[in-house]
Write a protein that holds these residues in place. Structure first.
Motif, PDB file in Angstrom:
ATOM      1  N   GLU A  80      -0.720  -5.127   8.938  1.00  0.00           N
ATOM      2  CA  GLU A  80      -1.531  -4.247   8.089  1.00  0.00           C
ATOM      3  C   GLU A  80      -1.384  -4.620   6.617  1.00  0.00           C
ATOM      4  N   ILE A  81      -0.154  -4.848   6.218  1.00  0.00           N
ATOM      5  CA  ILE A  81       0.100  -5.201   4.818  1.00  0.00           C
ATOM      6  C   ILE A  81      -0.541  -6.542   4.491  1.00  0.00           C
ATOM      7  N   PHE A  82      -0.358  -7.508   5.380  1.00  0.00           N
ATOM      8  CA  PHE A  82      -0.949  -8.831   5.169  1.00  0.00           C
ATOM      9  C   PHE A  82      -2.465  -8.734   5.017  1.00  0.00           C
ATOM     10  N   ASP A  83      -3.101  -7.929   5.852  1.00  0.00           N
ATOM     11  CA  ASP A  83      -4.564  -7.796   5.792  1.00  0.00           C
ATOM     12  C   ASP A  83      -5.037  -7.216   4.465  1.00  0.00           C
ATOM     13  N   HIS A  84      -4.201  -6.411   3.818  1.00  0.00           N
ATOM     14  CA  HIS A  84      -4.587  -5.832   2.524  1.00  0.00           C
ATOM     15  C   HIS A  84      -4.399  -6.805   1.360  1.00  0.00           C
ATOM     16  N   LYS A  89      -7.955 -10.693  -1.956  1.00  0.00           N
ATOM     17  CA  LYS A  89      -9.247 -10.008  -1.876  1.00  0.00           C
ATOM     18  C   LYS A  89      -9.183  -8.566  -2.353  1.00  0.00           C
ATOM     19  N   TYR A  90      -8.200  -7.804  -1.896  1.00  0.00           N
ATOM     20  CA  TYR A  90      -8.174  -6.384  -2.225  1.00  0.00           C
ATOM     21  C   TYR A  90      -6.997  -6.013  -3.140  1.00  0.00           C
ATOM     22  N   LEU A 319       0.626  -4.535 -10.186  1.00  0.00           N
ATOM     23  CA  LEU A 319      -0.200  -4.841  -9.016  1.00  0.00           C
ATOM     24  C   LEU A 319      -1.643  -4.558  -9.420  1.00  0.00           C
ATOM     25  N   ALA A 320      -2.552  -5.432  -9.031  1.00  0.00           N
ATOM     26  CA  ALA A 320      -3.960  -5.261  -9.407  1.00  0.00           C
ATOM     27  C   ALA A 320      -4.840  -5.103  -8.175  1.00  0.00           C
ATOM     28  N   MET A 321      -5.881  -4.284  -8.329  1.00  0.00           N
ATOM     29  CA  MET A 321      -6.895  -4.162  -7.282  1.00  0.00           C
ATOM     30  C   MET A 321      -8.131  -4.943  -7.731  1.00  0.00           C
ATOM     31  N   ASN A 322      -8.634  -5.782  -6.832  1.00  0.00           N
ATOM     32  CA  ASN A 322      -9.762  -6.649  -7.124  1.00  0.00           C
ATOM     33  C   ASN A 322     -11.067  -5.860  -6.961  1.00  0.00           C
ATOM     34  N   LEU A 323     -11.606  -5.378  -8.067  1.00  0.00           N
ATOM     35  CA  LEU A 323     -12.783  -4.497  -8.009  1.00  0.00           C
ATOM     36  C   LEU A 323     -14.004  -5.179  -7.400  1.00  0.00           C
ATOM     37  N   PHE A 324     -14.139  -6.472  -7.604  1.00  0.00           N
ATOM     38  CA  PHE A 324     -15.322  -7.157  -7.091  1.00  0.00           C
ATOM     39  C   PHE A 324     -15.434  -7.034  -5.571  1.00  0.00           C
ATOM     40  N   SER A 325     -14.294  -6.994  -4.884  1.00  0.00           N
ATOM     41  CA  SER A 325     -14.299  -6.991  -3.418  1.00  0.00           C
ATOM     42  C   SER A 325     -14.813  -5.686  -2.825  1.00  0.00           C
TER      43      SER A 325
END
Length: 850
Positions: A80-84, A89-90, A319-325
């Motif tokens: 689950e963590i890896f997928d995030h 991407k996210y 930690l950053a969240m990739n808004l484009f995704s």
């Protein structure tokens, strides 16, 4: 203890293998591949690589976070963590967490930034030296550091020692700056923020300190400005400076014209991009941790980029969240932002950030174990040990996190908004409000499962403006927080995300796109088949020009069925840009006041701060800079920095001033070599060989250099902690001359290494004499570096020597020095300057060190 050990049987990769695999991973993006391999791929101290692509890194990170998750209820799985986090991407851990999580080869912190300070803010020499040592200890473990100088008594104040009066702020700025320049972190220098209150009587000296070229080059500087000063500026009134600052019963005070000092701040920022401004009353009034000020959480300074105001000995991980995704069907009429997915991921991000605090506590325990195991006496180790104990206490008690974003510019463009427009600003605010509420809800949910941070108190926070905003926007969340508490004392920030955005292949942080398209050159053999020669340079080399598209601009082209492989003319490229959502939306296009207002509006939903730069063309007036600063204060920004194109090289730019500087250099350099010179030691790595350089200094500037391999058989083996000493001119028994290096060991005894000139290969020494001669006659260091780089040498070892000498001397090139005759490795632009020893392109922002 942390896991993440690497076994002897684990597969290793060559640099070339990792680069080629990463190049494929990043779909041909050379810069992203090189940045990941050089900065983030797992490697040991010998340079052995244990990760082939970022997939390996993300598995390493996911495994460690999953291990922490098993300590708590409802754990997330490793998959689950890896997928995030996969593919950037996210959710993207930034900097120190990316490099350090699960890394068994580093005994280092996972924190990106720290602030330090003395209890009671003593300005005794003991207090000053303690801060200096703490700063160095943090930087050697990869952290950026900030501290405030407002506690240092002003120039001319009485002191009870042989000096009788205080020297003021500037000598201490130099001390801390020099310490920063001495400390290397994986080949890069430490980062430092120095701040001071405008209420301090020496504030003007602080503001002017960096205007002299070569001064305080190892620090960013920002002025803490209070509302009373800003009101005095707006009204043309007077302002009273005091020491101690803001004291009702000061020992010294003076009345100044606020507007006059303000104009100096504006002028210096216009000319040199510093000082930055921190609107201190806004920072402390909005700060949730300051509700616990009497418990040690009073904010005193910020990290080097200004996005994290902190109390002494607190730290933060980013930690950053990739808004484009989160944009579905980007660059089409059907484009939309998936707010539900974004909110769900924001809560996962906060959970992961809390797990990373546990990993940080393990890292600090490892550091403390290392300190205990070191052979030095307890007296020597005491400051370092207490430093990390204090940091551990703050991290465990407050559990501060720093969740931010990247790709704001690409998100807006992909939705059809023009960055800086009213509708774009409105949408950005909605996104950041959503993020704030989701992250705070995630922290409340964590408090239900894991417990609130140790000193949480609803009553203390109830009147805080940020908390009141949460209550107004989501009353249910507020009352849940009042009942269960919150896991983390503060949660949000917006950092620059420089290298992070290279790997997400998006715009950086909250910034607009730098350039949507630019041309680049590559050298070609004109006799090869299918080669187009577009340019022949002055030495006869042939070059092919090709277009580089910003990744998301290219995606816009593909979404609109525009051929990305065609050979476009400049006119055709201009027409393409004009049709795109990036038109009039680059960092140099965006309306400056609109950008400031966006920052002020978004700041309402960020409990820490925002790192953002207002980029200005070279011909703007000083009055415009002042207007932008005033507007930033009015709209609620916590800090602001402007960069006028060319301003970094705007110090000592006139011909007459330059001539005076050169003459002064010739006058102060003694042509007869003194018996003793102060020396700086520089260590570096060429390929896999460890090298060392001894640089003799006259008046702080390079005068001579000795360099070669750093080992017993072919060179000099020197303890790692030795960074400075003396080069002494001596004679052998037969009357021949020699140069010795002398340093003081940890017991206070002097140790001498005889014969620097004979410890290294004689051929190195002959070239070193040539270089030293040019230095002694006052040749500017950047010209010496150019000379060294231009040497045509046959021997591979001599070329290695040449690269090392150039690398060592670059450290002394004044920041902002323009470089002629070279091109950027990324965009082939010619607008290059030196910045902290690195060659930096002002066109595309890429940097090359070494």
């Amino acid at each position: 203890m942390q896991s993440g050990t690497v076994t002897a049987a684990q597969k290793t990769y060559t640099l070339e293998e990792a680069y080629e695999a990463s190049l494929k991973y990043f779909r041909g993006d050379d810069l992203a591949a090189r940045v990941w391999v050089n900065k983030y791929a797992l490697k040991d101290s010998d340079g052995n690589l244990f990760e082939l692509t970022p997939d390996d890194m993300h598995r390493r990170i996911a495994k460690e976070i999953a291990r922490v998750e098993t300590k708590y209820a409802n754990p997330m799985s490793e998959q689950e963590i890896f997928d995030h986090i996969k593919e950037f991407k996210y959710i993207v851990p930034q900097g120190s967490p990316m490099a350090g999580i699960g890394n068994p080869f580093q005994i280092a912190s996972l924190s990106n930034c720290f602030v330090i300070g003395n209890d009671g803010m003593s300005d005794s020499y003991g207090g000053v030296m303690k801060i200096d040592q703490e700063q160095v200890q943090l930087m050697k473990r990869r952290g950026g550091v900030g501290h405030d100088l407002s506690h240092i008594r002003p120039k001319g104040s009485g002191v009870k020692n042989s000096a009788l009066t205080s020297t003021g702020l500037v000598p201490f700025m130099e001390r801390y700056s020099n310490s920063t320049r001495e400390v290397a972190q994986d080949g890069r220098r430490g980062a430092l923020m120095l701040s001071v209150s405008i209420n301090h009587p020496d504030a003007e000296d602080f503001i002017d300190a960096k205007m002299e070229q070569g001064k305080v080059t190892g620090a960013n500087v920002s002025v803490r400005i209070d509302d009373d000063f800003m009101k005095a500026v707006a009204n043309g009134g007077e302002y009273v400076q005091k020491f101690p600052i803001h004291s009702p019963q000061p020992k010294t005070s003076k009345v100044i014209e606020a507007k006059k000092l303000w104009e100096k701040i504006v002028h210096n920022a216009w000319k040199s991009a510093e000082p930055g401004i921190l609107f201190w009353d806004t920072i402390t009034k909005e700060s949730v941790p300051d509700c616990y000020g009497d418990l040690g959480y009073t904010t005193v300074s910020t990290n080097p980029c200004g996005e994290i105001p902190l109390c002494p000995y607190d730290s933060c991980r980013l930690l950053a969240m990739n808004l484009f995704s989160y944009v579905e069907n980007p660059f089409t009429p059907q484009a939309s932002f998936n707010f539900e997915l974004f909110k769900a991921h924001a809560q996962v991000a906060q959970r992961m950030m809390d797990d990373i605090i546990d990993l940080e506590l393990e890292k600090i325990d490892n550091i403390l174990e290392k300190i205990d195991a070191d052979p030095e006496g307890e007296e020597v180790k005491r400051v370092e040990k207490n430093l990390w104990l204090n940091i551990r206490k703050k991290a465990e008690e407050g559990r501060r996190t720093g969740i931010g974003i990247t790709a704001e510019g690409d998100m807006l463009a992909s939705l059809g908004f023009r960055y800086g427009s009213e509708e774009a600003n409105d949408f950005s605010v909605e996104v950041h409000k959503t993020l704030a509420l989701a992250v705070y809800r995630g922290s409340v949910n964590l408090a239900k499962e894991r417990g609130a941070f140790g000193i949480y108190d609803t009553e203390r926070e109830k009147n805080n403006p940020f908390v009141q905003r949460i209550k107004e926007a989501d009353e249910e969340l507020y009352y849940e927080m009042s009942e269960h508490g919150r896991r983390n004392i503060a949660l949000l920030t917006i950092a620059p995300t420089g290298t992070t955005s290279l790997m997400t292949q998006t715009t950086s942080g909250i910034e607009p796109v730098f350039l949507p398209v630019y041309k680049r050159r590559r050298k070609v053999n004109p006799n090869d088949k299918d080669v187009r020669v577009d340019f022949v340079d002055e030495v006869g080399d042939s070059w092919e020009e090709y277009v580089v598209f910003h990744h998301r601009f290219k995606q816009w082209m593909e979404a609109n069925n525009i051929d990305v492989s065609a050979n476009y003319s400049q006119e055709e490229l201009n027409e393409l840009v004009a049709k795109s959502p990036y038109y009039k939306a680059t960092s140099n296009d965006v309306d400056w006041l609109s950008k400031v207002r966006l920052q002020g509006r978004v700041q309402k939903w960020v409990d820490h701060s925002i790192s953002v730069t207002i980029n200005l063309p070279s011909d703007v007036s000083e009055s415009l800079v002042g207007e932008l600063y005033l507007e930033a204060w009015r709209v609620g920004c916590k800090g602001v920095t402007v960069y006028r194109d060319g301003s970094r090289s705007g110090v000592l730019i006139s011909t007459e001033e330059k001539k005076e500087e050169d003459n002064d250099t010739l006058e102060h350099f003694p042509l007869t070599r003194p018996e003793v010179l102060e020396a700086e030691v520089v260590r570096f790595q060429n390929n896999k060989e460890k090298w060392i350089a001894f640089i003799g200094l006259s008046d702080g500037k390079p005068y001579e250099i000795f360099t070669g391999l750093a080992d017993d058989e072919d060179g000099i083996l020197l303890p790692r902690w030795v960074n400075e000493g003396y080069i002494i001119k001596n004679r052998n028994e037969d009357g021949t001359g020699r140069y010795d290096f002398q340093f003081e060991n940890k017991r206070g005894y002097k140790t001498t290494i005889e014969g620097l000139s004979h410890k290294f290969d004689p051929e190195y020494w002959n070239y070193a004499k040539l270089i030293s001669s040019t230095l002694r006659h006052g040749m500017p260091i950047e010209k010496v570096v150019e000379l060294i780089n231009s040497l045509q040498l046959d021997s591979e070892s001599i070329n290695t020597w040449k690269n090392g000498v150039a690398r060592a001397l670059k450290r002394f090139v004044p920041d902002g020095t323009e470089i002629k005759g070279q091109t950027c490795m990324n965009c082939n632009g010619t607008n290059l300057i030196y910045q902290e020893g690195c060659l930096t392109c002002k066109d595309c922002g890429s940097s090359k060190c070494g």
